[in-house]
Design an enzyme around this catalytic site. Structure first.
Site, mmCIF file in Angstrom:
data_model
loop_
_atom_site.group_PDB
_atom_site.id
_atom_site.type_symbol
_atom_site.label_atom_id
_atom_site.label_comp_id
_atom_site.label_asym_id
_atom_site.label_seq_id
_atom_site.Cartn_x
_atom_site.Cartn_y
_atom_site.Cartn_z
ATOM 1 N N ASP A 70 43.874 12.336 69.077
ATOM 2 C CA ASP A 70 44.525 13.502 69.691
ATOM 3 C C ASP A 70 44.963 13.199 71.113
ATOM 4 O OD1 ASP A 70 41.893 13.449 70.607
ATOM 5 O OD2 ASP A 70 41.329 15.312 69.588
ATOM 6 N N ASN A 137 33.944 25.182 68.812
ATOM 7 C CA ASN A 137 34.413 26.147 67.814
ATOM 8 C C ASN A 137 34.545 25.519 66.424
ATOM 9 O OD1 ASN A 137 36.576 24.473 68.163
ATOM 10 N ND2 ASN A 137 37.995 26.035 68.911
ATOM 11 N N HIS A 139 36.080 22.596 65.804
ATOM 12 C CA HIS A 139 37.280 21.780 65.584
ATOM 13 C C HIS A 139 36.930 20.316 65.349
ATOM 14 C CE1 HIS A 139 38.015 20.993 70.221
ATOM 15 N NE2 HIS A 139 37.223 20.079 69.726
ATOM 16 N N GLU A 144 42.112 23.108 65.405
ATOM 17 C CA GLU A 144 41.398 24.304 65.829
ATOM 18 C C GLU A 144 41.172 25.241 64.637
ATOM 19 O OE1 GLU A 144 40.139 23.884 68.675
ATOM 20 O OE2 GLU A 144 41.450 24.528 70.299
#
Ligand code: F6R
Length: 243
Positions: A70, A137, A139, A144
Site C-alpha cells: 500500500d 478497524n 483492515h 478498509e
C-alpha cells in the site's frame, strides 16, 4: 478451506523471532518467491531479526521479488510519509534487496495502471507469502471496512480510525493523507501463504472479532478465514489476552 493456525507468544520481541522463524523456514530452499511485506510498526522486529540472521550467515534469501502492499495516494518516495520509503528503510535496505526489482503500486492511483498491476502480479504467478499487520478497524493493507472480498487494487478513502492510528507515524492527523492505493483483497487473499502479525492491547478487540466473529466486509481481516491460503496468525499476549 483455510488452514489457519494461531500462535500466541509472550511479547512483541518474541513475536519478531517467531515470525522470523516462520519466514526463514518459508524462504529456505526456495529459488524464487514473491513476497508482500506490510509496513507499520508490528513487523519491525521481524524485519530486524531477518536482517540480523542474514548478517550472521543464517539466512540466504534468493530470488525474492517484493510486491508493494500500500501507499498513500500521490505521496512520492522522497516524502517522509512515503510507505515505499518506509519499506526501503526497514525491509529492502536491511536485506539488501534492490528498490528497482519491486513491483510498485501506481502512486497516482490511475485505474488502468492498477489493473495492469494486478495483471502483472497474476502473470508472475501471484503472491507466495504475504506478511500482514492488522488495522485497528480490521483492515488488511488499506482494504478498509466494507471492502469487497474480491476487490482489485485501487484507490481507497482512509477511514477516520486509520487516519487517527496513522497519526502516530507522522505527528498528527493533519499529516496523514486521506486517500491511498492498496493491493486489493482479491489478489491479496489469493496468496498461498499469509502471516498476520498482531501486537498490543489496542488490537485485542479487533483480533478476536476478526478470528471469531462473523466473516464479512465489516472486518476485512475476517476473510482470512475463508482464504485458500495457509494462514498463520502470530499474536502477542497483550493482544490476545489471558485466555
Ligand atoms: C501497512 C499496512 C497496514 C498495517 C496496519 C497495522 O503497510 O498495510 O495494514 O499493517 O495498519 O499497523 P501497525 O503494525 O503499525 O499497527
Amino acid at each position: 478451506m483455510t488452514d489457519l493456525r494461531i500462535e500466541v507468544v509472550d511479547d512483541v520481541v518474541a513475536l519478531g523471532r517467531a515470525a522470523a522463524d516462520h519466514v526463514s523456514g518459508f524462504l529456505a530452499g526456495r529459488e524464487a518467491s514473491t513476497v508482500v511485506p506490510a509496513t507499520g510498526e508490528t513487523p519491525l522486529g521481524l524485519y530486524a531479526e531477518l536482517a540480523s540472521r542474514q548478517g550472521a550467515g543464517e539466512l540466504y534469501p534468493t530470488g525474492v521479488t517484493i510486491v508493494q502492499l500500500d501507499e498513500y495516494l500521490g505521496v512520492a518516495p522522497e516524502d517522509r510519509r512515503s510507505l515505499f520509503g518506509w519499506m526501503h528503510r526497514t525491509v529492502l535496505g536491511p536485506l539488501g534487496i534492490a528498490d528497482d526489482g519491486v513491483l510498485r503500486l501506481p502512486v497516482d492511483g490511475d485505474a488502468a495502471a492498477c489493473a495492469i498491476f494486478d495483471r502483472t502480479l497474476d502473470d508472475r504467478g501471484g503472491i507466495d507469502l504475504a506478511i500482514l499487520g492488522l488495522g485497528d478497524n480490521g483492515h488488511l493493507g488499506f482494504n478498509e471496512p466494507a471492502s469487497n472480498v474480491a476487490s482489485p487494487t485501487r484507490v481507497v478513502e482512509l477511514t477516520s480510525t486509520t487516519i487517527e492510528a496513522n497519526a502516530r507515524y507522522w505527528g498528527s492527523t493533519d499529516d496523514v493523507p486521506t486517500r491511498a492505493v492498496t493491493l486489493g483483497l482479491g489478489p491479496l487473499l489469493r496468496a498461498r501463504t499469509i502471516v498476520l502479525l498482531v501486537a498490543g492491547e489496542r488490537k485485542r478487540g479487533i483480533v478476536h472479532r476478526a478470528l471469531e466473529g462473523p466473516v464479512g466486509e465489516d472486518v476485512p481481516a475476517s476473510f482470512l478465514r475463508e482464504a485458500g491460503a495457509e494462514v498463520t496468525v502470530i499474536v502477542d499476549r497483550a493482544a490476545w489476552g489471558a485466555s
